[in-house]
Scaffold this active site. Sequence first.
Site, short mmCIF file in Angstrom:
data_model
loop_
_atom_site.label_atom_id
_atom_site.label_comp_id
_atom_site.label_asym_id
_atom_site.label_seq_id
_atom_site.Cartn_x
_atom_site.Cartn_y
_atom_site.Cartn_z
N CYS A 110 -62.95 9.67 -30.44
CA CYS A 110 -61.99 10.26 -31.40
C CYS A 110 -60.81 9.31 -31.49
CB CYS A 110 -61.55 11.64 -30.93
SG CYS A 110 -62.91 12.76 -30.49
N GLY A 140 -58.92 7.63 -33.95
CA GLY A 140 -57.79 7.52 -34.84
C GLY A 140 -56.53 8.17 -34.28
N GLU A 159 -64.24 7.07 -35.80
CA GLU A 159 -63.25 7.81 -36.60
C GLU A 159 -63.89 8.19 -37.92
OE1 GLU A 159 -60.63 9.66 -38.67
OE2 GLU A 159 -60.16 9.20 -36.58
N ASP A 186 -60.60 12.06 -26.72
CA ASP A 186 -59.23 12.54 -26.94
C ASP A 186 -59.29 13.41 -28.18
OD1 ASP A 186 -56.40 12.67 -26.54
OD2 ASP A 186 -56.16 11.26 -28.18
N CYS A 197 -53.74 16.69 -26.35
CA CYS A 197 -52.29 16.74 -26.33
C CYS A 197 -51.87 18.18 -26.57
CB CYS A 197 -51.70 15.80 -27.38
SG CYS A 197 -49.92 15.60 -27.14
#
Length: 470
Positions: free
Chosen positions: A281, A283, A306, A346, A399
Amino acid sequence: MTRPAHLRDKPVDAARAVARDVLRAVRERDSYANLVLPRLLRERHVTGRDAAFATELAYGTCRAAGVLDEVIAAAARRPVAEIDPTLLDVLRLGTYQLLRTRVGSHAAVSTSVDLVRSEAGQGPAGFCNAVLRKVSQRDDDMWTDELAPPIGEDLVGHLAFRYAHPRWIAEVFADALSTPQRRVGAGELQAALAADDDRPAVHLVARPGLITADELAAVTGGEVGRWSPYCVYLPGGDPGELEAVREHMAGVQDEGSQLVARALSLAPLDGPDTGRWLDLCAGPGGKAALLGALADIDLAHVDAVEPAEHRADLIRQATDGLPVTVHVADGRDSGLTPGYDRILVDAPCTGLGSLRRRPEARWRRTPDDVAPLVTLQRELLTAALGLLRPGGALIYSTCSPHPAETRGVVEAVVAETGAQLLDARPLVGVESGDGPLEGTVQLWPHRHGTDAMFLALLTVPVPDSAHGPS
């Protein structure tokens, strides 16, 4: 609102005009403040203290927008939905100055009135003047006492208002900071929300093999980071103006993100590292660039996936000159050949862990966003495990501290696939970083000064037969 002809040449404060136009772009076009603001500052030649002031006003007003709206509604005695949106932008800007800066009341009100008058004339300007004068009669604490839920009845709701978060996000933080044995205390929840409401320092990443953190700190006047060996804290200014950034020896990247990429490069393998690394992942390319620099040192190669072509171009730019190949594909069905030694997932997420760096994001996200993202995260992690060789290392990161995106995803995929959860904590080396599952890591702004990154280390077990007879 159309600007009357006799007012077209009347000057307005340049910094405040820039901040107003950032708010307008965010509202009208769903723009990102951190992308719009630098362009406007350059185009209008706003520099130095004026640029710093415009930045504080634009980002601060975006962060506090939901709370500012409640104050404005109370002062205007009408819902903000009934106020002209272009006027509301200026009211938010003025209210932020009155409640959250040291700008004097007269200056905050008069400059806001000037902004409205320059576009819309005396009538709307008079309304702006009346509302902001009503706002100025109380300070931030007094408005909080009047409008926030009582702290004794609703602690989470009170703190959410005081630190400008939607209540549901404050509840997510409270859940993520709690343990099965103990609900998070008021002090730590307050610290977490307060840190998330502060404007964060800029973190630079020194690209391994080109410049060290010590060298980068010396040439930028920054400070070497606390956790990542590649991190430098920048005291101020535009990082895009730094020679090291322009020459691609360094970039802007939160220290927590640096720790995620570094953890993958350090993860132990069962068997040799053949140099096949994957960022599933990738980008817009920050972690791919750091992985590419580390792979260059280790004589490895990174495949970066991406699905969006324009974001794939950003990865190509970020990784130019590094051993990285960009694939435009959906990570759930990438078409890549299995057998990777190291994989980073991610995953796309709510971004609740980086709200301090994305000032408008907290008011855009809703609880309804979570379930579709969790489904996507589980699918991506499952696909990645299918590309990992037995004994390889996979880092799953988000995140976001949302339990559904962290513990929930990992537990579900481990149960479905038979993957093994390993201890990621030694790879990160932070204090007080234990995550919601044994061996996982959860970073926090108030504990570590990073975004609230989560990471877990997984592997596909090597069949016993592959190890030979005991």
